[in-house]
Motif scaffolding. Structure first.
Motif, PDB file in Angstrom:
ATOM      1  N   ILE A  44       7.198  15.324 -18.799  1.00  0.00           N
ATOM      2  CA  ILE A  44       5.973  14.303 -18.713  1.00  0.00           C
ATOM      3  C   ILE A  44       4.838  14.755 -19.061  1.00  0.00           C
ATOM      4  CG2 ILE A  44       5.140  12.705 -17.012  1.00  0.00           C
ATOM      5  CD1 ILE A  44       7.818  12.436 -15.859  1.00  0.00           C
ATOM      6  N   ARG A  45       4.287  15.976 -18.540  1.00  0.00           N
ATOM      7  CA  ARG A  45       2.999  16.174 -18.919  1.00  0.00           C
ATOM      8  C   ARG A  45       2.864  16.519 -20.492  1.00  0.00           C
ATOM      9  NH1 ARG A  45       1.504  22.041 -18.014  1.00  0.00           N
ATOM     10  NH2 ARG A  45       2.747  22.278 -19.832  1.00  0.00           N
ATOM     11  N   ASP A  46       3.796  17.101 -21.132  1.00  0.00           N
ATOM     12  CA  ASP A  46       3.811  17.467 -22.462  1.00  0.00           C
ATOM     13  C   ASP A  46       3.804  15.810 -23.291  1.00  0.00           C
ATOM     14  OD1 ASP A  46       3.684  20.096 -22.081  1.00  0.00           O
ATOM     15  OD2 ASP A  46       5.587  20.515 -22.422  1.00  0.00           O
ATOM     16  N   GLY A  47       4.801  14.958 -22.824  1.00  0.00           N
ATOM     17  CA  GLY A  47       4.834  13.818 -23.468  1.00  0.00           C
ATOM     18  C   GLY A  47       3.588  13.068 -23.511  1.00  0.00           C
ATOM     19  N   ILE A  48       2.516  12.881 -22.270  1.00  0.00           N
ATOM     20  CA  ILE A  48       1.510  12.509 -22.288  1.00  0.00           C
ATOM     21  C   ILE A  48       0.409  13.209 -23.223  1.00  0.00           C
ATOM     22  CG2 ILE A  48      -0.651  11.986 -20.716  1.00  0.00           C
ATOM     23  CD1 ILE A  48       1.323  11.481 -18.356  1.00  0.00           C
ATOM     24  N   ARG A  49       0.425  14.457 -23.276  1.00  0.00           N
ATOM     25  CA  ARG A  49      -0.330  15.073 -24.090  1.00  0.00           C
ATOM     26  C   ARG A  49      -0.112  14.802 -25.500  1.00  0.00           C
ATOM     27  NH1 ARG A  49      -0.968  21.045 -21.497  1.00  0.00           N
ATOM     28  NH2 ARG A  49      -2.096  20.518 -19.792  1.00  0.00           N
ATOM     29  N   ALA A  51       1.306  12.055 -26.796  1.00  0.00           N
ATOM     30  CA  ALA A  51       0.869  10.594 -26.996  1.00  0.00           C
ATOM     31  C   ALA A  51      -0.469  10.625 -27.203  1.00  0.00           C
ATOM     32  CB  ALA A  51       1.218   9.709 -25.574  1.00  0.00           C
ATOM     33  N   LEU A  52      -1.433  11.152 -26.426  1.00  0.00           N
ATOM     34  CA  LEU A  52      -2.877  11.234 -26.552  1.00  0.00           C
ATOM     35  C   LEU A  52      -3.131  12.009 -27.808  1.00  0.00           C
ATOM     36  CD1 LEU A  52      -4.012  12.352 -22.905  1.00  0.00           C
ATOM     37  CD2 LEU A  52      -4.298  10.015 -24.173  1.00  0.00           C
ATOM     38  N   ASP A  55      -2.526   9.239 -30.460  1.00  0.00           N
ATOM     39  CA  ASP A  55      -3.540   8.317 -30.291  1.00  0.00           C
ATOM     40  C   ASP A  55      -4.867   8.602 -31.157  1.00  0.00           C
ATOM     41  OD1 ASP A  55      -4.445   5.568 -29.435  1.00  0.00           O
ATOM     42  OD2 ASP A  55      -5.510   6.537 -27.656  1.00  0.00           O
TER      43      ASP A  55
END
Length: 75
Positions: A44-49, A51-52, A55
């Motif tokens: 999840i942490r890697d996915g959020i990173r 995605a950022l 973006d």
């Protein structure tokens, strides 16, 4: 009828094995769920990173596309 010594020893032995098996099962489940938690947390942490990062890439591309337009932001 009173149980024989062999039956008592057998029951004690089976009880000991049952307790040992349950303890091993509980430890294995704790390890499994602990590793699953860590794997999901880091995924999840890697996915959020990621995605950022995406973006940010889209934002810089968007700015490059509208660079010829006048600045319309409010003061």
């Amino acid at each position: 009828m009173k149980p024989s010594t062999f039956e008592q020893q057998f029951q004690q032995m089976m009880t000991t094995y049952l307790i040992a098996e349950l303890a091993a099962l509980i430890i294995a489940l704790l390890v499994f769920f602990g590793l699953s938690y860590l794997a999901m947390r880091y995924a999840i942490r890697d996915g959020i990173r990621e995605a950022l990062k995406m973006d940010r890439r889209l934002m810089t591309q968007g700015r490059a596309d509208t660079s010829h337009l006048p600045d319309m932001r409010a003061d």
